[in-house]
Design an enzyme around this catalytic site. Sequence first.
Site, PDB file in Angstrom:
ATOM      1  N   ARG A 207       0.853  -1.180   0.000  1.00 51.62           N
ATOM      2  CA  ARG A 207       0.000   0.000   0.000  1.00 51.62           C
ATOM      3  C   ARG A 207       0.887   1.226   0.000  1.00 51.62           C
ATOM      4  NH1 ARG A 207      -1.307   2.674   4.519  1.00 51.62           N
ATOM      5  NH2 ARG A 207      -1.375   0.870   5.902  1.00 51.62           N
TER       6      ARG A 207
ATOM      7  N   HIS B 142      -3.798   4.190   4.608  1.00 50.72           N
ATOM      8  CA  HIS B 142      -4.849   3.177   4.725  1.00 50.72           C
ATOM      9  C   HIS B 142      -6.179   3.744   4.245  1.00 50.72           C
ATOM     10  CE1 HIS B 142      -7.284  -0.059   6.357  1.00 50.72           C
ATOM     11  NE2 HIS B 142      -7.997   0.830   7.023  1.00 50.72           N
TER      12      HIS B 142
ATOM     13  N   TYR C 287       4.143   5.612  11.171  1.00 49.91           N
ATOM     14  CA  TYR C 287       4.472   4.241  11.552  1.00 49.91           C
ATOM     15  C   TYR C 287       5.345   3.497  10.547  1.00 49.91           C
ATOM     16  CZ  TYR C 287       0.291   3.459   8.637  1.00 49.91           C
ATOM     17  OH  TYR C 287      -0.642   3.467   7.619  1.00 49.91           O
TER      18      TYR C 287
END
Length: 397
Positions: free
Chosen positions: A290, A294, A303
């Site tokens: 990805r 998200h 993160y």
Amino acid sequence: MTVEGTAARKPRRSSGTSTGGTGTGAKRATRAARKPQSSHSEPPLVQLLTPEGERVQHPEYDVDLGPDELRGLYRDMVMTRRFDGEATALQRQGELGLWASLLGQEAAQIGSGRALRDDDYVFPTYREHGVAWCRGVDPTNLLGMFRGVNHGGWDPNSNNFHLYTIVIGSQTLHATGYAMGVAKDGADSAVIAYFGDGASSQGDVAEAFTFSAVYNAPVVFFCQNNQWAISEPTEKQTRVPLYQRAQGFGFPGVRVDGNDVLACLAVTRSALARARRGEGPTLVEAFTYRMGAHTTSDDPTRYRHDDERAAWEAKDPILRLRRYLEAQGHADAAWFDGLEAESEALGKRVREAVRAMPDPDDMSIFENVYADGHALVDEERAQFAAYQASFADGEVK
């Protein structure tokens, strides 16, 4: 040809717990200094097209496509990415409440989507915009739910493409039940269920695996392992590669290069053919990435490392097929320019269509909750109508 996975290893999560912004410079420096961790080495995967655009062979999987078909796959990915980018921009402009981007996952979706027959049935999550494109769902219909004007803007039986499913993993059970029905009807069609690496930890998925194996259901479980379940890396989901989970339930699993549209097409075709022959389910793990957030409410810089994304941008699914087309002389600059203009026209059409969507009637939220009506819904409708009536001339009484 079987190649070793070359994904950048995944970092540990940041210890910061703030939900706003991107963190202080000190936090960024600490995060960048950490060495990424991994619980296991990456297993081999099926690949037919290298990141450099070189065609390779595999002893079990292959496709024989002509120039028109190859250009068609490329067009599918470009148009899907353009639509996806426009939807992200619309959300940033306040036209959509939320959007879940598929950036980087185009090959997994287009390859698997083009492997389907018209009579096969698809159960998506909320990110399968490329599969929807392959099934003929108008891109503007996908956006109604994210704008809040409907609960899904298409008839699932018109394209054999179910409505988007927000509840994580539940669609795998729906797909399994549908596939069991297909088998009882004696049809030779197949069913495919899409889900992500995070959903693989849900109990619904394990139950779907059990039922599909025991009843030999003609279903393909297509897991897009984009390596991040929001901020949780795959190593927090499993101690073994995801495709190996199928062994414990009694059916085969295979890992495919999810950024290779040809490999995804070949592997999914094989799994669907197996299902149609009555040989039961298959788990396909499309190992991809990805490249964006998200959803538009997420900040991935909190993160994961920037160099991780950079490593995967070098494996971009669209770029590698373009390299192959150019090397084989299957497409020239004029063709690419024409496709670019076509994609821009799609973006304009989507933008105009979204802004022209009428607001729904306030009371329509109570429609189609139950097929035959329900006393509780009727009571709630009456309460909401009374609440609306308490406003006069736009002001609260």
